[in-house]
Design an enzyme around this catalytic site. Structure first.
Site, mmCIF file in Angstrom:
data_model
loop_
_atom_site.group_PDB
_atom_site.id
_atom_site.type_symbol
_atom_site.label_atom_id
_atom_site.label_comp_id
_atom_site.label_asym_id
_atom_site.label_seq_id
_atom_site.Cartn_x
_atom_site.Cartn_y
_atom_site.Cartn_z
ATOM 1 N N CYS A 1 -0.465 3.867 -6.544
ATOM 2 C CA CYS A 1 -1.582 3.314 -5.554
ATOM 3 C C CYS A 1 -1.726 1.936 -5.916
ATOM 4 O O CYS A 1 -1.556 1.578 -7.535
ATOM 5 C CB CYS A 1 -2.673 4.058 -5.425
ATOM 6 N N CYS B 1 0.894 -1.293 -0.016
ATOM 7 C CA CYS B 1 -0.064 0.155 0.183
ATOM 8 C C CYS B 1 1.005 1.248 -0.182
ATOM 9 O O CYS B 1 1.573 1.460 0.892
ATOM 10 C CB CYS B 1 -0.964 -0.021 1.236
HETATM 11 N N1 DGL Z 1 -3.946 0.491 -2.339
HETATM 12 C C1 DGL Z 1 -3.395 1.710 -1.403
HETATM 13 C C2 DGL Z 1 -2.503 2.591 -1.985
HETATM 14 O O1 DGL Z 1 -1.488 1.831 -2.522
HETATM 15 C C3 DGL Z 1 -4.519 2.365 -0.789
HETATM 16 C C4 DGL Z 1 -5.706 3.101 -1.757
HETATM 17 C C5 DGL Z 1 -6.687 3.586 -0.607
HETATM 18 O O2 DGL Z 1 -7.271 2.794 0.012
HETATM 19 O O3 DGL Z 1 -7.071 4.950 -0.823
HETATM 20 O O4 DGL Z 1 -2.327 3.724 -1.767
#
Ligand code: DGL
Length: 261
Positions: free
Chosen positions: A184, A74
């Site tokens: 993301c 993440c």
């Molecule tokens: N997938 C995550 C990232 O890489 C989080 C996205 C989210 O929940 O806003 O930032």
């Protein structure tokens, strides 16, 4: 540290599977756990204090499972809370941004765009980490507040999604970046739509670079599980296990219903 212990992956939802799926291909004998924090998704519009509570809760849970390492699949948590939690545990914690920035900084680019969540963009983490290795690269950061929800709500093929992605793409392309980082882990799910505006090579998905980094670091640390048997896996969510299984499909087939923690 026991080499047979699991490696724990976490994200706000299915996004981290874009990392996890490559990891399972690269290191099939590793035992793995995956936590999708659907109750608190999206992470991108949460405060640092909230994100810290979520991350500690998940990593504490992984600790009870005797993991040998944790992968922050993440960007938002890597950008905002990794520096705080990195020394709180006696196992390795791998953050996606900090682990992939060096390789990205050596790409043949002068100007690089970043699509990411609001929290990641506000942290300036991509700019900081890339320019740490190569201060000649100009980094243009651009927040895409709705994109995670398009993936988690199964709206990738909706007209709203197409329109929103197009607007953000047009905005960043005004600055003429050589490449655009999908900052993301949910955004690689949107590539079938993004490639309507630019070819696939325009976009950098840090997942492969990240997985190679983890692989090499586990090897150097003598933590790789050496076995001819396929590793085990287990999935956990904070709510909505069925949504998780459905939305995961584009990247990974989750065979057993996740447990709710
Ligand atoms: N997938 C995550 C990232 O890489 C989080 C996205 C989210 O929940 O806003 O930032």
């Amino acid at each position: 540290m026991n080499k047979n212990s699991s490696i724990g992956f976490f994200d706000s939802g299915v996004g981290g599977l874009s990392v996890y799926s490559l990891f399972k291909k690269s290191l099939p004998s590793e035992n793995t756990l995956y936590f999708g924090d659907l109750k608190n998704m999206p992470y991108g519009n949460k405060s640092k204090d909230e994100l810290l509570v979520f991350a500690r809760k998940i990593v504490d849970f992984f600790k009870t499972q005797n993991v040998k390492a944790v992968v922050i699949a993440c960007n938002t948590s890597s950008a905002t809370v990794y520096d705080i939690i990195k020394n709180e545990y006696d196992f390795k914690i791998y953050p996606i941004i900090q682990s992939s920035a060096e390789v990205i900084s050596k790409m043949n680019v002068k100007k690089i765009g970043v699509f990411a969540t609001i929290a990641t963009i506000n942290s300036g983490a991509y700019k900081r980490e890339i320019q740490k290795h190569n201060s000649d690269i100009e980094v243009i950061e651009h927040a895409c507040p709705n994109w995670t929800s398009f993936v988690e709500n199964g709206q990738i093929n909706s007209p709203e999604c197409l329109e929103d992605l197009k607007a953000h793409y047009e905005k960043i392309s005004d600055s003429k970046p050589d490449k655009i980082i999908l900052g993301c882990t949910h955004y690689p799910f949107l590539l079938p739509v993004l490639t309507k505006f630019a070819d696939k090579e325009t976009f950098i998905d840090p997942a492969k670079i990240f997985v190679d980094f983890i692989h090499e670091d586990l090897r150097k640390s003598n933590l790789l599980r050496i076995s001819s048997e396929k590793g085990t896996e287990k999935f956990f969510v904070s709510t909505n296990p069925d949504d998780f299984v459905t939305n995961a499909k584009l990247f990974y087939e989750v065979k057993e219903r996740p447990s709710i923690i």
